[in-house]
Design a protein around this motif. Sequence first.
Motif, PDB file in Angstrom:
ATOM      1  N   TRP A 164      29.636  -1.822  99.601  1.00  0.00           N
ATOM      2  CA  TRP A 164      30.915  -2.158 100.242  1.00  0.00           C
ATOM      3  C   TRP A 164      32.105  -2.082  99.297  1.00  0.00           C
ATOM      4  O   TRP A 164      33.131  -1.530  99.727  1.00  0.00           O
ATOM      5  N   PRO A 165      32.178  -2.603  98.114  1.00  0.00           N
ATOM      6  CA  PRO A 165      31.316  -3.592  97.478  1.00  0.00           C
ATOM      7  C   PRO A 165      31.712  -5.007  97.910  1.00  0.00           C
ATOM      8  O   PRO A 165      32.806  -5.217  98.417  1.00  0.00           O
ATOM      9  N   ALA A 166      30.820  -5.961  97.683  1.00  0.00           N
ATOM     10  CA  ALA A 166      31.087  -7.348  98.067  1.00  0.00           C
ATOM     11  C   ALA A 166      30.278  -8.296  97.204  1.00  0.00           C
ATOM     12  O   ALA A 166      29.103  -8.038  96.920  1.00  0.00           O
ATOM     13  N   GLU A 167      30.912  -9.383  96.817  1.00  0.00           N
ATOM     14  CA  GLU A 167      30.223 -10.381  96.001  1.00  0.00           C
ATOM     15  C   GLU A 167      29.394 -11.306  96.882  1.00  0.00           C
ATOM     16  O   GLU A 167      29.308 -11.134  98.100  1.00  0.00           O
ATOM     17  N   LYS A 168      28.776 -12.290  96.275  1.00  0.00           N
ATOM     18  CA  LYS A 168      28.035 -13.294  97.038  1.00  0.00           C
ATOM     19  C   LYS A 168      29.032 -14.194  97.780  1.00  0.00           C
ATOM     20  O   LYS A 168      30.200 -14.291  97.389  1.00  0.00           O
ATOM     21  N   PRO A 169      28.590 -14.874  98.836  1.00  0.00           N
ATOM     22  CA  PRO A 169      29.474 -15.820  99.515  1.00  0.00           C
ATOM     23  C   PRO A 169      29.938 -16.923  98.559  1.00  0.00           C
ATOM     24  O   PRO A 169      29.304 -17.178  97.532  1.00  0.00           O
ATOM     25  N   TRP A 170      31.019 -17.598  98.935  1.00  0.00           N
ATOM     26  CA  TRP A 170      31.652 -18.584  98.057  1.00  0.00           C
ATOM     27  C   TRP A 170      30.672 -19.643  97.566  1.00  0.00           C
ATOM     28  O   TRP A 170      30.599 -19.915  96.366  1.00  0.00           O
ATOM     29  N   LEU A 171      29.889 -20.222  98.463  1.00  0.00           N
ATOM     30  CA  LEU A 171      28.984 -21.292  98.064  1.00  0.00           C
ATOM     31  C   LEU A 171      27.903 -20.776  97.120  1.00  0.00           C
ATOM     32  O   LEU A 171      27.569 -21.429  96.124  1.00  0.00           O
ATOM     33  N   ALA A 172      27.377 -19.593  97.408  1.00  0.00           N
ATOM     34  CA  ALA A 172      26.353 -19.017  96.539  1.00  0.00           C
ATOM     35  C   ALA A 172      26.917 -18.728  95.150  1.00  0.00           C
ATOM     36  O   ALA A 172      26.258 -18.963  94.133  1.00  0.00           O
ATOM     37  N   ARG A 173      28.144 -18.212  95.098  1.00  0.00           N
ATOM     38  CA  ARG A 173      28.773 -17.960  93.797  1.00  0.00           C
ATOM     39  C   ARG A 173      28.891 -19.253  93.001  1.00  0.00           C
ATOM     40  O   ARG A 173      28.626 -19.279  91.799  1.00  0.00           O
ATOM     41  N   ARG A 174      29.295 -20.321  93.683  1.00  0.00           N
ATOM     42  CA  ARG A 174      29.449 -21.603  92.998  1.00  0.00           C
ATOM     43  C   ARG A 174      28.110 -22.117  92.484  1.00  0.00           C
ATOM     44  O   ARG A 174      28.048 -22.752  91.429  1.00  0.00           O
ATOM     45  N   MET A 175      27.049 -21.832  93.205  1.00  0.00           N
ATOM     46  CA  MET A 175      25.731 -22.356  92.845  1.00  0.00           C
ATOM     47  C   MET A 175      25.064 -21.563  91.728  1.00  0.00           C
ATOM     48  O   MET A 175      24.407 -22.139  90.863  1.00  0.00           O
ATOM     49  N   VAL A 176      25.210 -20.218  91.748  1.00  0.00           N
ATOM     50  CA  VAL A 176      24.335 -19.416  90.891  1.00  0.00           C
ATOM     51  C   VAL A 176      25.042 -18.510  89.892  1.00  0.00           C
ATOM     52  O   VAL A 176      24.423 -18.101  88.902  1.00  0.00           O
ATOM     53  N   ASP A 177      26.301 -18.142  90.118  1.00  0.00           N
ATOM     54  CA  ASP A 177      26.966 -17.197  89.215  1.00  0.00           C
ATOM     55  C   ASP A 177      27.682 -17.935  88.094  1.00  0.00           C
ATOM     56  O   ASP A 177      28.556 -18.773  88.344  1.00  0.00           O
ATOM     57  N   HIS A 178      27.322 -17.603  86.875  1.00  0.00           N
ATOM     58  CA  HIS A 178      27.952 -18.242  85.716  1.00  0.00           C
ATOM     59  C   HIS A 178      29.416 -17.842  85.599  1.00  0.00           C
ATOM     60  O   HIS A 178      30.275 -18.668  85.290  1.00  0.00           O
ATOM     61  N   ASP A 179      29.717 -16.572  85.853  1.00  0.00           N
ATOM     62  CA  ASP A 179      31.069 -16.034  85.722  1.00  0.00           C
ATOM     63  C   ASP A 179      31.338 -15.154  86.944  1.00  0.00           C
ATOM     64  O   ASP A 179      31.038 -13.971  86.941  1.00  0.00           O
ATOM     65  N   ALA A 180      31.914 -15.752  87.990  1.00  0.00           N
ATOM     66  CA  ALA A 180      32.115 -15.021  89.241  1.00  0.00           C
ATOM     67  C   ALA A 180      33.039 -13.829  89.058  1.00  0.00           C
ATOM     68  O   ALA A 180      32.824 -12.765  89.654  1.00  0.00           O
ATOM     69  N   ALA A 181      34.062 -13.965  88.222  1.00  0.00           N
ATOM     70  CA  ALA A 181      34.972 -12.838  87.987  1.00  0.00           C
ATOM     71  C   ALA A 181      34.253 -11.712  87.267  1.00  0.00           C
ATOM     72  O   ALA A 181      34.483 -10.530  87.542  1.00  0.00           O
ATOM     73  N   GLY A 182      33.366 -12.068  86.346  1.00  0.00           N
ATOM     74  CA  GLY A 182      32.582 -11.056  85.645  1.00  0.00           C
ATOM     75  C   GLY A 182      31.655 -10.312  86.585  1.00  0.00           C
ATOM     76  O   GLY A 182      31.492  -9.092  86.482  1.00  0.00           O
ATOM     77  N   VAL A 183      31.047 -11.030  87.531  1.00  0.00           N
ATOM     78  CA  VAL A 183      30.193 -10.386  88.531  1.00  0.00           C
ATOM     79  C   VAL A 183      31.018  -9.417  89.365  1.00  0.00           C
ATOM     80  O   VAL A 183      30.587  -8.292  89.655  1.00  0.00           O
ATOM     81  N   ARG A 184      32.202  -9.830  89.748  1.00  0.00           N
ATOM     82  CA  ARG A 184      33.076  -8.974  90.560  1.00  0.00           C
ATOM     83  C   ARG A 184      33.368  -7.662  89.836  1.00  0.00           C
ATOM     84  O   ARG A 184      33.316  -6.585  90.440  1.00  0.00           O
ATOM     85  N   GLN A 185      33.651  -7.740  88.549  1.00  0.00           N
ATOM     86  CA  GLN A 185      33.922  -6.522  87.774  1.00  0.00           C
ATOM     87  C   GLN A 185      32.677  -5.643  87.674  1.00  0.00           C
ATOM     88  O   GLN A 185      32.769  -4.408  87.732  1.00  0.00           O
ATOM     89  N   GLN A 186      31.513  -6.259  87.536  1.00  0.00           N
ATOM     90  CA  GLN A 186      30.276  -5.472  87.489  1.00  0.00           C
ATOM     91  C   GLN A 186      30.037  -4.754  88.812  1.00  0.00           C
ATOM     92  O   GLN A 186      29.593  -3.602  88.842  1.00  0.00           O
ATOM     93  N   LEU A 187      30.340  -5.419  89.930  1.00  0.00           N
ATOM     94  CA  LEU A 187      30.144  -4.790  91.240  1.00  0.00           C
ATOM     95  C   LEU A 187      31.076  -3.600  91.423  1.00  0.00           C
ATOM     96  O   LEU A 187      30.679  -2.575  91.996  1.00  0.00           O
TER      97      LEU A 187
END
Length: 274
Positions: free
Chosen positions: A221-244
């Motif tokens: 798409w690209p698309a990150e995880k939902p907000w709650l999942a990001r809060r629970m499991v992603d150490h660096d949500a902005a970093g994940v977004r850049q990787q996607l």
Amino acid sequence: VLPDVVGVEGVSLSIIRGAEMSSQEGFSVRGGSLTKPFISGLAAFVVEHPRGRLLIDAGVGRDVRAHLDTTPWLLRTLAELTVRRPTVDALEGRGLRPSDVAGIILTHSHWDHVSGLADLRTVPVWITPEELAHARSDDEGGTLYRQIEALGPLALRELRLTGREYGPFETSHDVYGDGSVVIVPMPGHTPGSVGVFVTDATGKRILIIGDTSWTREGVEWPAEKPWLARRMVDHDAAGVRQQLILLHQLQRANPTLQIVPAHDARVHQTIKNF
């Protein structure tokens, strides 16, 4: 653009489907449906190479149900676990012992990637220094890793990505020196997460991306995880977004590349069974 592929005779990739967790698509990718079912696969990937057999992630252990209890209550509530075959049992089913595995490359240290380590203690485990420090910290995601390590030493090996750039990745580690298995940095989900390129004997190239995305839509798409999942499991949500974003562009520039999220059971079905 990635380097040209060179198939190495005797190299293949297969999958051990250790378990499945059923939930809804909307819990796995932002913009997904809350009524559409989604099956999350818990797996280990097996690389056969003339110079040794590798696992990418450890898959699930025989005590995986107890291991699930180390995760947040909400995760246990939103998904139902079905155990298929622990990694060590899949190996034994092929007449193999842990000593027949040259090493385990961990994409990261969360419970559903290290569960199988409990049954494979003598196998060398390759993990980046950043990821090992993260796993040993008080972060909730490393709870199971710390429990497994507390029961006895693991055969840890330091994974340092000091090799040349590989496509858009600034550094890499070529495991066999022949381009068949190349590890690249993919921090974000955890500080020391990695991705693993595998090129089989036919020249088919696959990139296993761990939990940078849980679904193929996360890259497409690209698309990150939902907000709650990001809060629970992603150490660096902005970093994940850049990787996607990078992975999305990488797929467009290399249409024959198959990108494999570690948990998308639909994608797992395209990989031959171990």
